[in-house]
Design an enzyme around this catalytic site. Structure first.
Site, PDB file in Angstrom:
ATOM      1  N   LYS A 149      -7.277   1.393  -2.776  1.00 11.08           N
ATOM      2  CA  LYS A 149      -6.865   0.960  -1.436  1.00 11.08           C
ATOM      3  C   LYS A 149      -7.073   2.078  -0.414  1.00 11.08           C
ATOM      4  CE  LYS A 149      -5.240  -1.652   1.817  1.00 11.08           C
ATOM      5  NZ  LYS A 149      -3.938  -2.323   1.867  1.00 11.08           N
ATOM      6  N   LYS A 158       0.527   4.821   8.478  1.00 10.83           N
ATOM      7  CA  LYS A 158       1.116   5.221   7.194  1.00 10.83           C
ATOM      8  C   LYS A 158       0.049   5.348   6.118  1.00 10.83           C
ATOM      9  CE  LYS A 158       2.441   2.003   4.631  1.00 10.83           C
ATOM     10  NZ  LYS A 158       1.932   1.127   3.551  1.00 10.83           N
ATOM     11  N   THR A 216       0.875  -1.170   0.000  1.00  8.72           N
ATOM     12  CA  THR A 216       0.000   0.000   0.000  1.00  8.72           C
ATOM     13  C   THR A 216       0.910   1.216   0.000  1.00  8.72           C
ATOM     14  OG1 THR A 216      -1.752  -1.153   1.192  1.00  8.72           O
ATOM     15  CG2 THR A 216      -1.798   1.254   1.243  1.00  8.72           C
TER      16      THR A 216
END
EC number: 1.1.-.-
Length: 288
Positions: free
Chosen positions: A172, A240, A97
């Site tokens: 995502k 993150k 990701t």
């Protein structure tokens, strides 16, 4: 003849994903910064490569599943990286990701070298990786996606093409935004159930199949109640991801108050020393 697959990154999810490919009969070359993490898959027949460069020169398909965008940048664009060393016609699949802008940069650099790049982040955590049931969201050229579909199908079940380079990463981000506030709701619901004198496990039997039902409620609420905070997905990686989503939203002029709140709570959790715990450890903010 089976394609030779290179797999870079053998963490909580990567190891299981690579194992499914190996079990299908593909030669699998592996590299990870900590060789000890590769021992179990090497015993199953995977082949160790000492550098990203060595792996890249031999693989027909190179899959990366690393931690952060900075890791992706290094693995692809370093002097001994994938772009400089992959053989012509190879397929490059980044399943980390990461940033949509970085996915586009990889795709452009790959095209100049006669390589094919796809951004293909996943959802489903350690359970999905172990069972080969991940959701895989893919960006890049449609022809490259179709060529790699047999590989994707070894790792996941819900595999969707989303559009040009960067589209997988944007999808995502949608996934992580939907999960973020939902995880807060799951933790609060379990804390409320416990505080009110109910049996939380019994409460779950009622609410998992109703309108409140979700993957997080079904899979992570039980871990909360068991005190199992082992990482299926690290707190530090979720922070993150939420940071990337907030950056991208800001670039689009979109405010995300729910996501901002969720990130602030996870930041608080990480500051308490839980960055390497699973995302379900958010429960600790309510129940000590």
């Amino acid at each position: 003849m089976k394609k030779t697959i290179g797999f870079i990154g053998l963490g909580v999810m990567g190891k299981s994903m690579a194992s499914h490919i190996l079990n299908d009969g593909h030669p699998v070359l592996v590299y990870t910064r900590t060789k000890e993490k590769a021992e179990s898959i090497l015993q199953k027949g995977a082949i160790w490569k000492d550098t990203v460069k060595d792996l890249s020169k031999e693989a027909d398909v190179i899959i990366t599943m690393v931690g952060y965008p900075s890791d992706v940048e290094e693995v692809y664009f370093g002097s001994n990286g994938i772009i400089e060393n992959a053989k012509e016609g190879a397929y490059l699949i980044d399943m980390t990701t990461s940033k949509p802008s970085l996915a586009k940069k990889i795709a452009e650099a790959a095209k100049e070298k006669a390589l094919f790049a796809l951004d293909a982040p996943v959802s489903g955590g350690d359970i999905g990786a172990q069972n080969g049931t991940l959701a895989i969201m893919v960006g890049g050229e449609k022809e490259a996606f179709e060529a790699c579909m047999p590989i994707f199908s070894l790792m996941g079940e819900n595999i969707q093409y989303q559009g040009p380079a960067g589209s997988g990463q944007h999808t995502k981000m949608c996934n992580q935004i939907a999960i973020a506030a939902g995880m807060i709701g799951v933790a609060e619901a379990m804390a409320y159930a416990q505080k009110s004198g109910l049996e939380p496990e019994n409460v779950l039997k009622s609410i998992t199949t109703g309108a409140a039902g979700s993957w997080s409620l079904s899979n992570l609420a039980p871990r909360m109640l068991q005190g199992n905070f082992e990482p299926g997905f690290y707190v530090k990686h979720f922070i993150k991801d939420m940071g990337i989503a907030l950056e991208e939203a800001e670039l689009m002029g979109e405010e995300m108050p729910g996501l901002s709140l969720a990130k602030s709570l996870y930041d608080k959790l990480a500051a308490q020393g839980e960055e390497n715990s699973g995302t379900q450890s958010i429960y600790k903010l309510w129940v000590k």
